[in-house]
Scaffold this active site. Structure first.
Site, PDB file in Angstrom:
ATOM      1  N   HIS A   1      -2.670   6.457   4.979  1.00 27.01           N
ATOM      2  CA  HIS A   1      -1.246   6.667   5.238  1.00 27.01           C
ATOM      3  C   HIS A   1      -0.810   8.038   4.735  1.00 27.01           C
ATOM      4  CE1 HIS A   1      -1.106   2.614   6.418  1.00 27.01           C
ATOM      5  NE2 HIS A   1      -0.496   2.059   5.390  1.00 27.01           N
TER       6      HIS A   1
ATOM      7  N   CYS B   1       0.820  -1.215   0.000  1.00 28.32           N
ATOM      8  CA  CYS B   1       0.000   0.000   0.000  1.00 28.32           C
ATOM      9  C   CYS B   1       0.855   1.267   0.000  1.00 28.32           C
ATOM     10  CB  CYS B   1      -0.945  -0.004   1.199  1.00 28.32           C
ATOM     11  SG  CYS B   1      -0.158  -0.249   2.802  1.00 28.32           S
TER      12      CYS B   1
END
Length: 332
Positions: A241, A128
């Site tokens: 994130h 990711c």
């Protein structure tokens, strides 16, 4: 007739996002088959007005399927993905197991969808953190040729799954209530704390997440010697994130040129308003398919470098949405 699709890990955070995305997509689906661990077998999940029953993985489970998404961990992918391939399905795998295998394309569709032409039945979704970073770096590389990347990440609890998110919430509640705080999913308290990413430190001194970012970025960009230095940190954020990035380029590129390039690049939204203090944040990125980029500025310590900050939903562009994009590229 529509596509027949399977999802392994359907009750996990990424699997549930994939189901939502498929329901909203224009892809015609004649059958969606859901698989999960034994404790989830029998659960019902809504899809296009129907209640689908979660099934158990077993011999013959993939028979008749065209595509199978895997998001249940490396050990499950290692054992069952070849079986899905043997049954005639194309596998889109979200685990780390196949990513660095030379024969398996590692794909971010905005960058290297051409690599899909060489697939042999299995396509890998990148880590990711790598996926988010690569989307922002690629337009800069095309314009000025990236020579070195220094990235520090601020990774949300959701990157470790639903149990990790619950642990963060529980620890915050216990802190407010004055109760003892215990850590089970993470090696340390995640509430009101930051620590090195919860992956083992390798012999080279980098943790597993950092090595994934460095290795995968080189493979996606087809630059095996690209200089990358990553530091990956876990932060007490539920979802999305963030990454602080410094990019050294072959040709000098100004902050304004970088801003212009990124503003017209696919998969990116530039949020960069210094006057009003409007920049990317995890809250703004959560639930968004785009990678948000801001704080774009020239690195005053280097004659050919720019710095920026990004935030992206790692359950979407970092996982489920990237996988759906791969599916769309394969069928089109």
């Amino acid at each position: 007739m529509g596509l027949r699709i399977g999802i392994v890990g359907a009750t996990g955070a990424v699997g549930l996002e994939a189901i939502k995305l498929l329901e909203k997509s224009k892809i015609v689906i004649s059958e969606l088959r859901l698989f999960a661990s034994l404790r989830s077998v029998g659960k019902k999940i809504g899809f296009q007005g129907e209640e689908l029953t979660v099934q158990q993985l077993e011999d013959g489970a993939f028979r008749g399927l065209d595509f199978v998404f895997f998001s249940a961990g490396s050990s499950i992918s290692a054992f069952y993905a070849p079986k899905a391939k043997e049954s005639g399905a194309v596998v889109i795998d979200n685990s780390s197991f196949f990513r660095m295998k030379p024969e398996v394309p590692l794909v971010v569709p905005e960058i290297n969808s051409e690599d899909l032409k060489a697939h042999q039945g299995i396509v890998a979704n990148p880590n990711c953190t790598t996926a988010l970073l690569s989307v922002a770096l690629w337009p800069i590389h095309k314009a000025a040729t990236v020579q070195r990347v220094i990235v520090s990440t601020y990774q949300a609890a959701s990157g470790a799954g639903a149990k990790a998110m619950l642990e963060l919430e529980t620890q915050v509640r216990h802190f407010v209530q004055g109760k003892p705080i215990t850590a089970e999913v993470f090696p340390e308290q995640i509430a009101f704390n930051v620590f090195s990413h919860d992956s083992p430190i390798a012999d080279n001194g980098y943790n597993g997440e950092e090595n994934k970012v460095m290795q995968e970025l080189r493979k996606i960009f087809h630059l095996p010697c690209l200089n990358v230095c990553a530091t990956c940190i876990r932060v007490p954020v539920f979802r999305a994130h963030c990454e602080s990035v410094v990019v050294e380029t072959e040709r000098k590129i100004t902050a304004e040129e970088t801003r212009r390039i990124l503003s017209v690049s696919p998969g990116i939204e530039v949020i960069d308003d210094p006057k009003n203090g409007d920049f990317p944040t995890p809250i703004k990125a959560s639930g968004r398919k785009e990678v948000l980029v801001g704080r774009i500025r020239e690195d005053l310590s280097h004659p050919r470098a720019v710095a920026f900050f990004l935030s992206g939903d790692q359950l979407l562009k970092g996982a489920a949405w990237n996988a759906i994009q791969i599916l769309e590229a394969l069928i089109h």
